[in-house]
Scaffold this motif. Structure first.
Motif, PDB file in Angstrom:
ATOM      1  N   UNK A 176       0.831  -1.204   0.000  1.00  0.00           N
ATOM      2  CA  UNK A 176       0.000   0.000   0.000  1.00  0.00           C
ATOM      3  C   UNK A 176       0.869   1.259   0.000  1.00  0.00           C
ATOM      4  N   UNK A 177       2.006   1.191   0.699  1.00  0.00           N
ATOM      5  CA  UNK A 177       2.897   2.353   0.733  1.00  0.00           C
ATOM      6  C   UNK A 177       3.692   2.513  -0.557  1.00  0.00           C
ATOM      7  N   UNK A 178       4.009   1.405  -1.196  1.00  0.00           N
ATOM      8  CA  UNK A 178       4.659   1.505  -2.501  1.00  0.00           C
ATOM      9  C   UNK A 178       3.732   2.247  -3.465  1.00  0.00           C
ATOM     10  N   UNK A 179       2.454   1.847  -3.461  1.00  0.00           N
ATOM     11  CA  UNK A 179       1.475   2.512  -4.322  1.00  0.00           C
ATOM     12  C   UNK A 179       1.381   4.000  -4.008  1.00  0.00           C
ATOM     13  N   UNK A 180       1.340   4.312  -2.720  1.00  0.00           N
ATOM     14  CA  UNK A 180       1.227   5.714  -2.325  1.00  0.00           C
ATOM     15  C   UNK A 180       2.412   6.513  -2.853  1.00  0.00           C
ATOM     16  N   UNK A 181       3.605   5.925  -2.825  1.00  0.00           N
ATOM     17  CA  UNK A 181       4.781   6.603  -3.367  1.00  0.00           C
ATOM     18  C   UNK A 181       4.658   6.819  -4.868  1.00  0.00           C
ATOM     19  N   UNK A 182       4.047   5.840  -5.551  1.00  0.00           N
ATOM     20  CA  UNK A 182       3.899   5.957  -7.001  1.00  0.00           C
ATOM     21  C   UNK A 182       3.012   7.150  -7.378  1.00  0.00           C
ATOM     22  N   UNK A 184       3.181  10.127  -6.205  1.00  0.00           N
ATOM     23  CA  UNK A 184       4.060  11.292  -6.391  1.00  0.00           C
ATOM     24  C   UNK A 184       4.960  11.106  -7.615  1.00  0.00           C
ATOM     25  N   UNK A 185       5.351   9.863  -7.896  1.00  0.00           N
ATOM     26  CA  UNK A 185       6.160   9.598  -9.089  1.00  0.00           C
ATOM     27  C   UNK A 185       5.355   9.986 -10.339  1.00  0.00           C
ATOM     28  N   UNK A 186       4.125   9.523 -10.382  1.00  0.00           N
ATOM     29  CA  UNK A 186       3.247   9.830 -11.527  1.00  0.00           C
ATOM     30  C   UNK A 186       3.035  11.340 -11.643  1.00  0.00           C
ATOM     31  N   UNK A 187       2.958  11.998 -10.471  1.00  0.00           N
ATOM     32  CA  UNK A 187       2.759  13.448 -10.449  1.00  0.00           C
ATOM     33  C   UNK A 187       3.823  14.183 -11.264  1.00  0.00           C
TER      34      UNK A 187
END
Lengths: 362, 362
Positions: A176-182, A184-187
Motif C-alpha cells: 500500500x505504501x509503494x502505491x502511495x509513493x507511485x 508522487x512519481x506519476x505526479x
C-alpha cells in the motif's frame, strides 16, 4: 550508485541513489561537523534498519544517539517533536551535532523541522526508507508538523546536507505504501515530464514487482524533476507550487478523514483526479487524457475518487490551504499531460461540480 | 524620527526610532503584502497600546486580528506559541498576512518564531515597547521559545521587515524593567564601543529620568552597534557571539531560578560581572576596570552578583549553552572596556572561582 545534485549555491547538496548504501558510513562522514549524530526513526523502521546504520557509524567512531518515535501521520505533531528536543538536550547535543532522519515522510518532515529549530538550526541528513520520501519529501527542504486545523501548517524551509537513498529499503515496504509513493512519481510526469509519464505507462509493472533497476530509474528521474523545480523556486513563490498538483484537494481529504486514516499518496491520487476533472470542465484537457491518468493511477493500486465528505466540508477544509491568496482559492490544474499551471480560473461552483463528480456521494 | 538600516542585502530593513510612532500607520503600510495584520501582544501591553495601534491601522482600512497572550517569560513556551497558531488559522490568516509583535522581548521572540514557522514563513514587524526589546531583541532576527532544559533552545533566525520603536512607550515601563534594559545598553559599550560606555557614565541619570532625547540617543547607538554585528555575522558563527557577554552565566541564572523569577537584563548584569571577574582572574582586565563596570551597573539599579545557586548547578546548567562546542565551554570575556572576545581559555576551576567570587554563598 547514481548521484544527483540540488544546485542551491553554497547550500547545494547531493542525492545518492543506490543499493546497500546504509552500510556505507563513508558516504556520511564528509558531511558531519563533529563525530556525533542523532538518528531519528520510528517504531516500524527501527527494528529493520536502525542497528545497521548505527553500527556502520559507530565502527567509524561516531557517537550515535537514537531517537525512536511512534509511527504514523497522527504523531506528526508538537508533542512528538518535543520528544526529539528532550533527547537532544538530555544527551547534550550541540549546534554541530547532525540530526539524521531514517524513515518515511513523517520522520523526514519532523526531523527536518527539529533540525531547523533546535538551537536555531543544526545540520541534518535525510535517509529516506519509503518510496514517497525517496522521490518527494526528502528533497527540497520542506519540513513541517501538522496543526489540528491544517496539515503541514507549522514548519520551515530547511535544506539537508545530504540525501542518502538506499533502494534496498523498499524491499520491506508494504504494497500500500509503494502505491502511495507511485502517486508522487506519476505526479512528476503529469506536471512537467511527458516522456517520464510515458515511461511509467510502459514500466509500471516492473515497479510494482520492485525491480531494483526500474526503481532506481524512477527515483532518479523523480528527484531530477524535483531538484530542478526547487532550484528554480526554493520558497514556493511560483513554479514550486506546481508540485502540489492534487494536494489542495488531497490535504482536505486527509484532514477530513482524520490524519492516519488515508495515506498521503492515496489522498494525492484522489485529489489529482479532482484537479484533472476540474481541468476537463474548463476544457483544458480532453476525456481521453482524463482516462489515461485514471488508468495509470488504477494500475498503481491508487484510489481515483475522494471519500464521502460533504462538498461544503471539502471547501471549508481547503480554506486553510497555503495557496489561498486574498481569500481566493488557487489550484494546480492541467493543460495537458506534462503541463501543469497554478490558476484561480475555477469558480466555486465548478469546484463543487468537480468534487461531486469524483466523490461517492454524488 | 531617526531611521537606521540593518543592511542584510535583499532582506535589509529599517529601524525607525522616534516619538508617537504608534499612531503613524503610514510607516507600516509600505511593508504589508495584504491589508491584513495579526497583532500579537500581552495582557500588560494590550490595555496600554493595542487600541491605539489597531485604530490607526483600521483607519487605513487594514483588517486587524488581535492576539493577547499571558505576560511573562514563563509563558515563552510551546503552549503559548500554539495560541498564536490557533488564532491565525481560525481567523484565516494567509502567507501574505503580516504578524506584528507589540510588546517586549518575550512577545517579540515568540511572534518572530511564530512568523518563521506559520506556513513555513510569513512577514513580520517588530513594535517593541520595552527598552530591552528596543535595544536588543527586536533587531537581528533571533527568535525562540524556551525548553524546560534551556532558554531559547527552540527557534529560528528570521528577520523582520521593519522595526518601529516608539520611545513614548517607555513612559509606562516599570523602573525595574527600565534597569533591565540598561543592562543590554551597557553591554554594547563593554563589548565594542568605549565612547558609548563613557557617554553612559556621563548621562545615566538622564536615562533613569527618562528624558526622551537621551533615550533616543541610547537606543539609536545601541541599535547601530547591534545592526553592525548582525550584518557581519547573521547566524552567529563568529562575531555575533560577542553580543552574548554575560549570557552564558545569565541563562544559567535564569534557568536555575526558574523562568520569570528574575528579569533577563538582571541575569545578564550579574552574568556579566561573573565574566568580568573571570577576565580579571585571567589578567585581561584590571580591578579598576572591574570596579568601573560594577559601578555603572549599580547606578543603573542592576544586581552585580548571582543568586545562591550551588557552583555545580551553575556548571550543569551551562552545559546546555549554545556556545558549547565539542563539550567545551566557551565564554565571552573582556580584554578591556569596549573589547570582548570569545574564548575557551578559562579552565573549569577558574570558572568555579569566578562564580564563587560573585555569588552570595561564597
Amino acid at each position: 550508485m547514481e548521484t544527483l545534485s540540488v544546485a542551491l549555491g553554497h547550500r547545494a547538496y547531493p542525492i545518492h541513489v543506490g543499493r546497500a548504501l546504509l552500510d556505507k558510513s563513508e558516504l556520511l562522514l564528509p558531511f558531519l561537523r563533529q563525530r556525533k549524530v542523532a538518528i531519528v526513526t520510528n517504531t516500524t523502521v527501527a527494528p529493520l534498519y536502525l542497528e545497521r546504520l548505527s553500527d556502520s557509524l559507530r565502527r567509524a567512531r561516531v557517537e550515535v544517539v537514537e531517537i525512536i518515535l511512534p509511527d504514523g501521520e497522527q504523531f506528526k505533531d508538537w508533542q512528538t517533536l518535543n520528544l526529539i528536543f528532550d533527547v537532544l538536550l538530555q544527551r547534550r547535543c550541540e549546534r554541530s551535532t547532525t540530526l539524521l532522519a531514517l524513515g518515511g515522510g513523517v520522520v523526514g518532515d519532523m526531523t527536518g523541522f527539529a533540525a531547523a529549530c533546535f538551537q536555531r538550526g543544526i545540520p541534518f541528513i535525510q535517509v529516506p526508507t519509503t518510496l514517497l520520501a525517496q522521490v518527494d519529501s526528502s528533497v527540497g527542504g520542506k519540513t513541517a508538523i501538522n496543526h489540528p486545523l491544517g496539515k503541514n501548517m507549522i514548519g520551515a524551509f530547511y535544506q539537508p546536507k545530504l540525501v542518502l537513498t538506499d533502494t534496498d529499503t523498499l524491499t520491506t515496504l508494504p504494497d500500500r505504501e509503494l502505491s502511495a509513493g507511485l502517486a508522487e512519481v506519476i505526479k512528476y510526469g503529469l506536471i512537467r515530464d511527458l516522456p517520464f509519464f510515458e515511461w511509467l505507462e510502459e514500466h509500471l509493472e516492473r515497479l510494482l514487482l520492485r525491480e531494483p533497476a526500474a526503481l532506481a530509474e524512477a527515483i532518479s528521474r523523480s528527484c531530477r524533476n524535483k531538484a530542478e523545480v526547487v532550484v528554480a523556486d526554493e520558497h514556493e513563490s511560483g513554479e514550486r507550487a506546481l508540485l502540489n498538483l492534487g494536494h489542495t484537494f488531497g490535504h482536505a481529504i486527509e484532514t477530513g478523514m482524520g490524519y492516519g486514516e488515508c495515506l498521503h499518496g492515496e489522498a494525492v491520487a484522489a485529489g489529482t483526479m479532482i484537479a484533472a476533472q476540474l481541468s476537463l470542465q474548463l476544457g483544458w484537457i480532453g476525456s481521453s487524457e482524463l482516462d489515461r491518468i485514471e488508468r495509470l493511477f488504477r494500475r498503481a493500486g491508487l484510489p481515483v475518487s475522494g471519500p464521502a465528505l460533504e462538498v461544503e466540508r471539502y471547501l471549508a477544509l481547503m480554506q486553510h490551504d497555503k495557496k489561498v491568496r486574498d481569500g481566493k482559492l488557487r489550484f494546480v490544474l492541467l493543460q495537458g499531460i506534462g503541463q501543469a499551471v497554478v490558476s484561480d480560473a475555477a469558480a466555486q461552483d465548478e469546484v463543487r461540480t468537480a468534487i461531486l463528480a469524483r466523490s461517492p456521494h454524488a
